[in-house]
Write an enzyme that holds these catalytic residues in place. Structure first.
Site, PDB file in Angstrom:
ATOM      1  N   SER A 149       0.821  -1.198   0.000  1.00 51.13           N
ATOM      2  CA  SER A 149       0.000   0.000   0.000  1.00 51.13           C
ATOM      3  C   SER A 149       0.862   1.257   0.000  1.00 51.13           C
ATOM      4  O   SER A 149       1.956   1.279   0.578  1.00 51.13           O
ATOM      5  CB  SER A 149      -0.892   0.018   1.244  1.00 51.13           C
ATOM      6  N   TYR A 198      -2.481   0.336   9.958  1.00 52.25           N
ATOM      7  CA  TYR A 198      -2.628  -0.344   8.671  1.00 52.25           C
ATOM      8  C   TYR A 198      -1.368  -0.162   7.833  1.00 52.25           C
ATOM      9  O   TYR A 198      -0.793  -1.123   7.313  1.00 52.25           O
ATOM     10  CB  TYR A 198      -3.845   0.194   7.915  1.00 52.25           C
ATOM     11  N   LYS A 248     -17.571  -1.537   1.048  1.00 53.50           N
ATOM     12  CA  LYS A 248     -16.450  -1.055   1.845  1.00 53.50           C
ATOM     13  C   LYS A 248     -16.795   0.009   2.891  1.00 53.50           C
ATOM     14  O   LYS A 248     -15.940   0.384   3.694  1.00 53.50           O
ATOM     15  CB  LYS A 248     -15.331  -0.538   0.931  1.00 53.50           C
TER      16      LYS A 248
END
Length: 322
Positions: free
Chosen positions: A114, A142, A179
């Site tokens: 990411s 994250y 989501k």
């Protein structure tokens, strides 16, 4: 067989569609299939087998000789979750198991990293200098989990014969309906415009950016899966690669193009960025895409205007999945 983890999720389900379009139908989909809201993403697709993520490694032990390639795209992606232990389970430890299994069975691996690994961008957004990776300071757990795995992978003496980690930037497109808060701003914009006729964006709390002037590298999911498809056939030049459009655009650009795709007059308002993410907010991201180009990937990336028009008109308005 091709294994796709996180297969009922956003990017992975679009990848399954892309594989089906090229007559790859022996696809083993891996996920937590008890989450009903994600299941429409894989309805009607040509698949070989469903495997629960909790039993996947036992399945692989028994079936590895039939597996050709692994796309490990399953992850916990909630950037507002502040408990690192939540991400350790799936993003770090599960990914380590996947890596080790691919080494053991000599399987090529593409996994999801990411752009959150870059933190506030102080050190830039280049994927070419791996010596910088341990210096990145992501803005949330994250991002930490993704950066921790990237660094762990680079340090391993035993590696799959081909592997690639893909640093996804701001991906948008069909199949992200489930989501919630983590969906793209385009989906939120579409829903707000349909319901109220207007769109609310976050104010800027950085004096260098006007309200709506915050910039991100928005990349269409169809481009993302084309890169995955390229790597399926390329199988050399292992490493970690950025996957964005290579062009930062403002949230105002995004909102205006969503109104335009709907044929509506723009009505944009601003509200304070929520306090739980305000201090960890990225104001600018832009992928340096030269490394991917250097290994032969030469397809153009979709312009934001064209991507939003396709997404809104062909998927959001009719309620279709890719």
């Amino acid at each position: 067989m091709i294994v796709v983890t996180g297969a009922a999720g956003f990017i992975a389900s679009c990848l399954v569609s892309r594989l089906n379009a090229s007559n790859f139908n022996d696809i083993v989909v891996v996920d937590n299939f008890s989450i009903a809201k994600k299941l429409p993403n894989i309805e009607g697709k040509k698949l070989r087998e469903y495997v629960d993520r909790e039993t996947f490694f036992e399945w692989l032990d028994a079936n590895h000789e039939q597996v050709e390639f692994v796309f490990h795209l399953g992850a916990r992606t909630d950037t507002t979750e502040m408990d690192p232990a939540v991400f350790d389970v799936l993003n770090l430890n599960y990914s380590k198991q996947m890596w080790q299994a691919c080494v053991r069975y000599n399987l090529p691996l593409v996994y999801a990293s990411s752009a959150a690994t870059y933190g506030d961008g102080t050190l830039g957004y280049t994927d070419t200098d791996e010596a910088l990776f341990p210096l990145y300071r992501p803005l949330n757990p994250y991002g930490d989990s993704k950066n921790d795995f990237d660094n762990w992978a680079l340090q391993q003496e035993e590696k799959p014969y081909f592997w690639a980690g893909l640093k996804f930037f701001n991906v948008y497109g069909p199949n992200e309906y489930h989501k919630g808060r983590m969906a793209s701003v385009i989906l939120h914009a579409f829903r707000q415009i349909e319901q109220t006729g207007s769109m609310v964006l976050f104010k800027s709390h950085n004096p260098d950016y006007e309200d709506g002037g915050q910039m991100r590298d928005f990349v269409y999911v169809k481009d993302v899966v084309e890169v995955c498809y390229f790597l399926l056939h390329h199988r050399k030049d292992s490493g970690i690669y950025n996957l964005g459009s290579g062009q930062a655009r403002t949230f105002l650009d995004l909102a205006l193009n969503t109104f335009n795709a709907l044929g509506r007059t723009a009505d944009i308002q601003f509200r304070d960025t929520p306090e739980d993410i305000r201090d960890k907010y990225q104001y600018f991201t832009q992928a340096d895409m030269s490394k991917l180009a250097s290994i032969g990937y030469d397809l153009p990336f979709t312009h934001l205007e064209d991507g939003i028009a396709d997404y809104v008109k062909n998927y959001l308005v009719p309620g279709k999945y890719m």
